[in-house]
Design an enzyme around this catalytic site. Structure first.
Site, PDB file in Angstrom:
ATOM      1  N   GLU A 203       0.828  -1.207   0.000  1.00 28.63           N
ATOM      2  CA  GLU A 203       0.000   0.000   0.000  1.00 28.63           C
ATOM      3  C   GLU A 203       0.865   1.261   0.000  1.00 28.63           C
ATOM      4  OE1 GLU A 203      -1.441  -2.976   1.286  1.00 28.63           O
ATOM      5  OE2 GLU A 203      -2.506  -2.518  -0.567  1.00 28.63           O
ATOM      6  N   ASN A 280      -0.694  -6.761  -4.622  1.00 31.46           N
ATOM      7  CA  ASN A 280      -1.266  -5.844  -5.612  1.00 31.46           C
ATOM      8  C   ASN A 280      -0.199  -4.963  -6.265  1.00 31.46           C
ATOM      9  OD1 ASN A 280      -1.422  -4.592  -2.743  1.00 31.46           O
ATOM     10  ND2 ASN A 280      -1.409  -2.823  -4.089  1.00 31.46           N
ATOM     11  N   ASP A 322      -7.265  -4.353  -5.645  1.00 25.31           N
ATOM     12  CA  ASP A 322      -6.419  -4.884  -4.575  1.00 25.31           C
ATOM     13  C   ASP A 322      -6.754  -6.343  -4.303  1.00 25.31           C
ATOM     14  OD1 ASP A 322      -4.454  -5.034  -2.597  1.00 25.31           O
ATOM     15  OD2 ASP A 322      -5.857  -4.493  -1.016  1.00 25.31           O
ATOM     16  N   ARG A 349      -7.561 -14.311  -3.557  1.00 25.69           N
ATOM     17  CA  ARG A 349      -8.427 -13.239  -3.043  1.00 25.69           C
ATOM     18  C   ARG A 349      -9.493 -12.870  -4.057  1.00 25.69           C
ATOM     19  NH1 ARG A 349      -4.751  -9.104   0.228  1.00 25.69           N
ATOM     20  NH2 ARG A 349      -5.925  -7.398  -0.694  1.00 25.69           N
TER      21      ARG A 349
END
Ligand code: CA
Ligand code: CA
Length: 584
Positions: A203, A280, A322, A349
């Protein structure tokens, strides 16, 4: 021959050798697990030496003293507190060896407890700087054991080796600079005398990497960035660029491309491959980085001897949600269409359960394991790429914030970090999954060192009235869900399966639960006093089978869960190791 040399060296030298070996034996009694012991962990039922209960991380134990007929008689043997005011997010998996249980706690702590009484032997607290930047709570997922050492990663992106008998530091090395947004929370794995770790910080526009260090000294052996364009190293020398510079990234964007390898990896001794998932691409706003953005949101197979990437498979090319791709890749063998194959499974995910040929990364199958996937309508079996639904991608922002779209799964995923288990008896994978969605929109963003690099906003919301969490039993040969257990709160803990036809997992509501592995029937539960987000283990000690799990609510859900987090805000914090066995 050896004896003759010793004698010829004289009594002083021989005495020195004995003295040098003495402290280790006096304190610990054994020299500790070696490489062969770690590789044999799944078969050795008297200990738990690796994250995943074996290098392949199948989380399957052959133990069957506790089974479907008697699991209702499981009672606590003891509970040990992690104490202090630092009580949140106990996501660790215990390590059990030679009468000691080693656990890591929130805020980068390690504890050694007596495996028979629960009495604390020692505690180590990492001194963390004020400015650490963990995205998703102050968790740690577990330690590694080797020889006389316990090794774990810290929130300020360091890796620390402790003497397992005393808790004293043996070596302490920096993985990356926490001021740039790096951190570390995964359990290290040890292969061929090397500690293998990833990094966290996707992030913050970091560069994901996998690296190997000498377990005895902490010295770097190889470093492999997972974003194309970056140079790897082997024993201090350049060892080739990852991928091909600018093949799937434009301009300089690869320099802050993300792809954090924050969940650590698995190792398959049969193919001599490490499997690491990558996170990500950065920033989240996909319109700012055209291309597939390799090797983000992928599974990588890495040669442990050189750190070179042998194959890759990208689950979400040009990820815009993400969805990440760090989920564990679990090697297993099965017969597909009459052909025995070396496979690997990953519940991503993004909501799809992938089976690949683990020898070469070739796509075998992908099946949806969640209620809804708004972003793709299946995976193309020829290319292995998702059939994207364009309306499911959050659009580019204008001068202000972009138009929100509803996306499912939410960015916390159809399955997040919490590891699944694979039973050799039923041939099923047990997936701790969640059904939820989010409103997501894009915004403008520029990279700034050490600052969040998202270019997106979001609100997570439920999509079903009766549940978010679902424990699902998936047949990897057919992609069919054989049973499911629905839970009101999101599931956030790991899974264990055993030869007693049992599946164990915890719930945020505070329970450790046991299910019939064939039918999914709930057979036992115990209230631990706080949410269970750790991974249970089992072992045999003094002729009895034990089960242990950490209790202590926290992790990403209460921090990032939006409307979902509000519903579960009253769950109490905690920090305890619970150990169970059958009542006499
Ligand atoms: Ca073992
Ligand atoms: Ca991420």
């Amino acid at each position: 021959m050896k004896g003759r040399i010793l004698r010829s060296l004289g009594s002083a030298a021989a005495l020195a050798l004995v003295v040098a070996g003495a402290p280790l034996l006096a304190q610990g009694g054994t020299a500790g697990p070696n490489d062969a012991d770690l590789m044999n962990d799944a078969a050795s039922t008297g200990d738990v030496l690796t994250y995943g209960m074996g290098p392949q991380a199948q989380r399957f134990s052959t133990l069957k003293q506790i089974d479907t007929s008697n699991v209702a008689k499981l009672v606590p043997a003891f509970a040990s507190s992690l104490g202090g005011e630092k009580q949140r997010g106990q996501e660790a998996q215990p390590i059990v060896y030679d009468g000691t249980i080693y656990v890591t706690g929130s805020y980068s702590r390690v504890f050694a407890f007596d495996a028979r009484t629960g009495e604390e032997k020692w505690q180590y607290d990492a001194r963390l700087p004020e400015a650490i930047m963990p995205c998703c709570d102050v968790v740690n997922r577990g330690a590694a054991i080797y020889g006389d050492k316990i090794i774990f990663a810290t929130l300020d992106a360091r890796i620390v080796a402790l003497n397992r008998n005393t808790g004293k530091v043996v070596w302490n090395k920096q993985i990356a600079d926490y001021k740039e947004g790096y951190s570390a929370t995964a359990a290290p794995i040890i292969v061929k005398g090397m500690v293998i770790t990833g990094n966290s910080g996707g992030e913050f526009g970091v560069v994901g990497a996998v690296e190997a260090r000498d377990v005895n000294t902490g010295e770097l052996i190889w470093h492999r960035p997972v974003i194309e364009g970056h140079m790897g190293t082997l024993r201090g020398k350049d060892n080739g660029i990852t991928g091909k510079t600018n093949a799937s990234w434009q301009g300089d964007l690869w320099k802050t491309g993300g792809g954090a390898t924050w969940l650590g990896g698995t190792y398959d001794p049969e193919t001599n491959l490490l499997f690491f998932g990558t996170g990500n691409p950065a920033p989240w706003n996909s319109h700012l980085r055209p291309g597939d953005n390799l090797y983000t949101s992928s599974t990588l197979a890495i040669d442990p001897d050189t750190g070179l990437i042998k194959w890759h498979y990208q689950t979400t090319p040009h990820d815009g949600w993400d969805f990440d791709g760090v989920n564990e890749f679990i090697p297993f063998d099965a017969t597909i269409k009459g052909k025995p194959m070396k496979l690997g499974a990953k519940a991503d995910r993004n909501g799809y359960f992938y089976i690949l040929d683990r020898t070469n990364g070739k796509f075998i199958s992908a099946s949806k394991f969640v209620m809804q996937t708004t972003w793709a309508d299946g995976i193309n079996p020829k290319t292995g790429r998702p059939n994207y639904i364009e309306a499911g991608r959050p659009p580019a922002p204008g001068t202000e914030k972009g138009k929100p779209v509803f996306a499912s799964p939410s960015f916390l995923g159809g399955k997040n970090w919490m590891p699944m288990a694979y039973s050799h008896d039923t041939g099923l994978f047990y997936i701790p999954s969640n059904d939820w969605g989010m409103d997501i929109w894009n915004e403008g963003i520029a990279y700034k060192k050490g600052a969040a690099y998202l270019g997106a906003g979001f609100t997570i919301k439920p999509i079903a009235d009766d549940h978010i969490g679902v424990l699902r039993a998936m047949d990897p040969r057919t992609g069919k869900i054989m049973w499911e257990y629905k839970n009101k709160a999101p599931l956030w803990g790991g899974v264990l399966t055993t030869g007693g036809n049992l599946v164990f997992t915890g719930t945020p509501e505070g329970y450790l639960k046991a299910f019939d592995a064939k039918t999914g029937q709930e057979l036992w539960k115990f209230q631990t006093g706080s949410g269970v987000v750790g991974s249970p283990v089992t072992w045999e000690q003094d002729g009895e089978q034990y089960v242990a799990v950490m209790s202590g609510w926290g992790g990403a859900v209460p921090l990032w869960g939006g409307e979902v987090a509000k519903s579960f805000k009253d769950i109490n914090q905690g920090g305890a190791l619970w150990v169970f066995k059958l009542a006499k």
